[in-house]
Design a protein around this motif. Structure first.
Motif: not given
Length: 207
Positions: A87-88, A118, A130-131
């Motif tokens: 995520h990221n 993300m 979008h965290s």
């Protein structure tokens, strides 16, 4: 296709060129998204730990932990031939590649072999933040904590599986996602990433 290595790195700060990894979590999924294995470890950054307010990891926690160089054989054996998911993902891969370089390890994870949960949240989830916390909430996924490596890796793994199911059912909220840096993510981005990862010639270990 070997499948996915879903990773999360907890770090001493935000700049990969200056800060260090202090914890790594990995969840292994096959190419269909089925669970295969999990692994995590604290990492001694060989410098004072900072950002404790984020991850809750202190100097004493990592004092007897292995260094990044010491975990390389085990970590790279998990990553080889797999698409790297996070995520990221730009953040985590930047830290991993920086640590590989510091350790003089001949490995670089290319962007083409990565998947960002993300960015994919902009395609497969309703509009919102979008965290990791926000994305998992909108997907109906229980995160069970936050900012510890294995917990966050599991959050990203469950999001990937949610997206794969949504794609199979033809559920999309957008036809592409554009990052702040201008890169474009397309639906089912995990498929080309799997193909690219399978073509890589990564060394398992030099030790």
């Amino acid at each position: 296709m070997a499948g996915f290595a879903v990773v999360d790195c907890e770090t001493t700060g935000l700049r990969a060129t200056q800060e260090r990894i202090i914890e790594v979590g990995v969840v292994l999924l096959d190419s269909s998204g089925a669970f295969q294995d999990e692994w995590s470890t604290l990492v001694n950054p060989l410098r004072p730990v900072t950002s404790q307010f984020i991850h809750g990891i202190y100097d004493d926690d990592v004092a007897s932990a292995p260094t990044f160089t010491q975990i390389l054989p085990g970590l790279t054996s998990l990553l080889e031939t797999r698409a790297v998911v996070a995520h990221n993902v730009v953040f985590d891969v930047a830290f991993l590649n920086a640590e590989f370089e510091r350790s003089s390890y001949p490995m670089t994870i290319p962007a083409q072999a990565t998947v960002c949960t993300m960015e994919l949240s902009k395609i497969y989830l309703p509009e919102g933040r979008h965290s990791l916390v926000s994305a998992t909430e909108r997907a109906g996924i229980s995160l069970g904590g936050h900012h510890r490596a294995l917990v966050d890796a599991w959050g990203a793994a469950d999001l990937l599986r949610h997206y794969m199911l949504a794609e199979s059912r033809g559920i999309r909220y957008a036809q592409q996602a554009k990052s702040r840096q201008g890169s474009v993510t397309k639906p089912a981005a995990w498929l080309p990433a799997l193909q690219q990862a399978g073509a890589l010639d990564w060394p398992v270990s030099l030790f």
